[in-house]
Design a protein around this motif. Structure first.
Motif, PDB file in Angstrom:
ATOM      1  N   ALA A 148       0.916  -0.999   0.287  1.00 45.22           N
ATOM      2  CA  ALA A 148       0.517  -0.045  -0.082  1.00 45.22           C
ATOM      3  C   ALA A 148       1.376   1.075   0.588  1.00 45.22           C
ATOM      4  O   ALA A 148       0.534   2.026  -0.610  1.00 45.22           O
ATOM      5  N   THR A 149       1.646   1.081   0.236  1.00 42.26           N
ATOM      6  CA  THR A 149       3.358   2.261   1.265  1.00 42.26           C
ATOM      7  C   THR A 149       4.323   2.577   0.293  1.00 42.26           C
ATOM      8  O   THR A 149       5.177   3.189  -0.283  1.00 42.26           O
ATOM      9  N   HIS A 166      -0.785   0.417  -4.308  1.00 44.50           N
ATOM     10  CA  HIS A 166      -1.690   1.756  -4.082  1.00 44.50           C
ATOM     11  C   HIS A 166      -2.037   2.020  -2.920  1.00 44.50           C
ATOM     12  O   HIS A 166      -2.244   0.695  -2.036  1.00 44.50           O
ATOM     13  N   ARG A 167      -3.065   2.715  -2.366  1.00 42.86           N
ATOM     14  CA  ARG A 167      -3.334   2.782  -1.310  1.00 42.86           C
ATOM     15  C   ARG A 167      -4.405   2.049  -1.249  1.00 42.86           C
ATOM     16  O   ARG A 167      -4.468   1.498   0.690  1.00 42.86           O
ATOM     17  N   TRP A 168      -5.264   1.772  -1.418  1.00 41.48           N
ATOM     18  CA  TRP A 168      -6.633   0.813  -1.452  1.00 41.48           C
ATOM     19  C   TRP A 168      -5.525  -0.347  -0.416  1.00 41.48           C
ATOM     20  O   TRP A 168      -7.074  -0.916  -0.682  1.00 41.48           O
ATOM     21  N   TYR A 169      -4.916  -1.001  -0.949  1.00 43.61           N
ATOM     22  CA  TYR A 169      -4.166  -2.293  -0.976  1.00 43.61           C
ATOM     23  C   TYR A 169      -4.405  -2.319   1.290  1.00 43.61           C
ATOM     24  O   TYR A 169      -4.967  -3.139   1.260  1.00 43.61           O
ATOM     25  N   ALA A 170      -4.174  -1.021   1.571  1.00 41.66           N
ATOM     26  CA  ALA A 170      -4.097  -0.744   3.249  1.00 41.66           C
ATOM     27  C   ALA A 170      -5.991  -1.025   3.550  1.00 41.66           C
ATOM     28  O   ALA A 170      -5.997  -1.725   4.603  1.00 41.66           O
ATOM     29  N   LEU A 171      -6.651  -0.839   2.984  1.00 46.60           N
ATOM     30  CA  LEU A 171      -8.148  -1.354   3.339  1.00 46.60           C
ATOM     31  C   LEU A 171      -8.706  -2.566   3.024  1.00 46.60           C
ATOM     32  O   LEU A 171      -9.235  -3.357   4.054  1.00 46.60           O
ATOM     33  N   LEU A 172      -7.076  -3.894   2.488  1.00 42.30           N
ATOM     34  CA  LEU A 172      -7.904  -5.442   2.240  1.00 42.30           C
ATOM     35  C   LEU A 172      -6.546  -5.810   3.138  1.00 42.30           C
ATOM     36  O   LEU A 172      -6.530  -6.969   3.146  1.00 42.30           O
TER      37      LEU A 172
END
Length: 414
Positions: A148-149, A166-172
């Motif tokens: 994510a980062t 991608h930042r939305w990996y942090a939500l997964l």
């Protein structure tokens, strides 16, 4: 947020606070150990990361089938299931936990061995699957968090490569851990259900347990009857003697009454100690009164004021212990009923033994109230009938020719 929503969320999260969830997890992880050990024996298995888990699930199968043929394997698996899979008395996660419904007895037949084999195969396959997810799902969560980062390019995982950071990996990132815990809880519950079915007692085990419980209940019932007859007789004699001593008579009469009370109480204490030893140790103590000791019953009744006429014939001392013991208790209960319901009246006692068994008869003048219908509520007569039935004998009681008659025939049991 409504109360119902909070309650549902609490129900979903509750398994995560139970010790049993993690002991089941440990049990499943241990199942994959045999696969790892087999991998060290099979050359090159760990050189192929994509198929190593498959080999761990397949290679140990012949070994487990051979182990299931060993009777003791069922006992070993039963102990593990009791400790790690199913609720047991030492669990602290809930009130009223019952003992685990799995057996710890060795396999008694091939049906038990087949059920053990099914359990071992189920445990292996489920354990390998859970072990693989336990290793790779946290790694996936870590990879999602880092991707994510980080800007190091695509990341490979056991479930495939991740795309560009991608930042939305942090939500997964948390979801692999959520999936892992759901799998652990579900697999643990499924393992418990399978354990109940495959490691539970067989029909033969249930029948043996039922027979053991029935024998224990019968023994407790017999013990209760022993105490009823022995203590009831002693208390009846002591009450009659105390009443007679209080009513009058000389000093010599009172001394004899007190001596009888003392002897009767001592005999009752001996019988009580014998019964308590049976309850504590589970083994009937040696000794105990039999028909050879019927003389002390007659002396006790005479000391209470009854005019006893006795006739004892045949080899009473050669009767089997069970017949002699039960016959003694039946005579004791009959004399107790006479003193309790008819008072100090003339009594005739006949004990006739031969090689085929023994006949018992106790007769007394018919009182206004039949024996067993007063304070005793008929338990004495019912107990004597049960004793006779237990020895495949006959029993009858009732009025005859102006007398109350108790008669029994006890066979010598071969």
């Amino acid at each position: 947020m409504t109360f119902a929503t909070v309650a549902r969320a609490g129900a979903v999260l509750r398994p995560l606070g139970r010790t049993l969830t993690y002991t089941r997890w440990l049990h499943l992880l241990l199942a994959s150990v045999v696969g790892v050990v087999t991998g060290f024996v099979q050359p090159g298995m760990f050189r192929h990361p994509g198929t190593q888990w498959l080999w761990m699930a397949v290679l140990p199968v012949p070994l487990l089938l051979a182990a299931a043929a060993v009777p003791g394997m069922r006992a070993v698996e039963g102990v593990q299931a009791r400790l790690l899979v199913l609720p047991h008395p030492h669990a602290r996660y809930g009130a009223g936990a019952r003992p685990s419904p799995v057996t710890t007895a060795p396999s008694a037949n091939w049906a038990d061995r087949l059920r053990t084999a099914g359990w071992l195969l189920f445990r292996l396959e489920t354990g390998v699957l859970v072990s693989a997810l336990t290793v790779h799902l946290p790694l996936l969560a870590l990879a999602l968090g880092r991707n994510a980062t980080a800007h190091t390019g695509p990341v490979r995982t056991a479930f495939g490569p991740l795309g560009a950071p991608h930042r939305w990996y942090a939500l997964l990132a948390p979801w692999p851990l959520v999936v892992l815990m759901a799998v652990v809880v579900g697999a643990g519950a499924g393992t418990a259900a399978v354990a109940r079915r495959l490691l539970g007692p067989s029909a033969a085990d249930r029948l043996a347990a039922l027979e053991e419980r029935t024998a224990r209940l019968l023994e407790h019932n017999r013990l209760a009857q022993e105490l009823h007859d022995s203590i009831g007789h002693a208390l009846t004699v002591m009450v009659v003697q105390a009443g007679a001593a209080q009513a009058g008579g000389g000093a010599g009469f009172r001394d004899r009454a007190l001596a009888t009370i003392e002897d009767t109480g001592r005999e009752a204490l001996t019988d009580l100690e014998r019964a308590l030893r049976l309850l504590r140790e589970g083994v009937p103590p040696a000794g105990g009164p039999g028909l050879g000791d019927v003389g002390r019953l007659l002396a006790s009744a005479e000391s209470a004021g009854a005019a006893v006429r006795a006739e004892v014939t045949g080899p009473v001392g050669e009767l089997p212990d069970a017949v002699s013991r039960e016959g003694y208790r039946m005579v004791q209960e009959s004399l107790t009923n006479v003193l309790r319901h008819a008072g100090p009246v003339p009594v005739s006692v006949r004990v006739a033994a031969d090689r085929t068994g023994v006949e018992l008869e106790v007769r007394n003048a018919l009182p206004d109230r039949p024996p067993g219908r007063g304070p005793g509520g008929g338990r004495g007569l019912r107990g004597m009938r049960e004793r006779a039935a237990l020895l495949d004998g006959t029993f009858e009681a009732g009025p005859r020719d102006g007398h109350w008659r108790v008669a029994a025939r006890l066979p010598a049991l071969g």
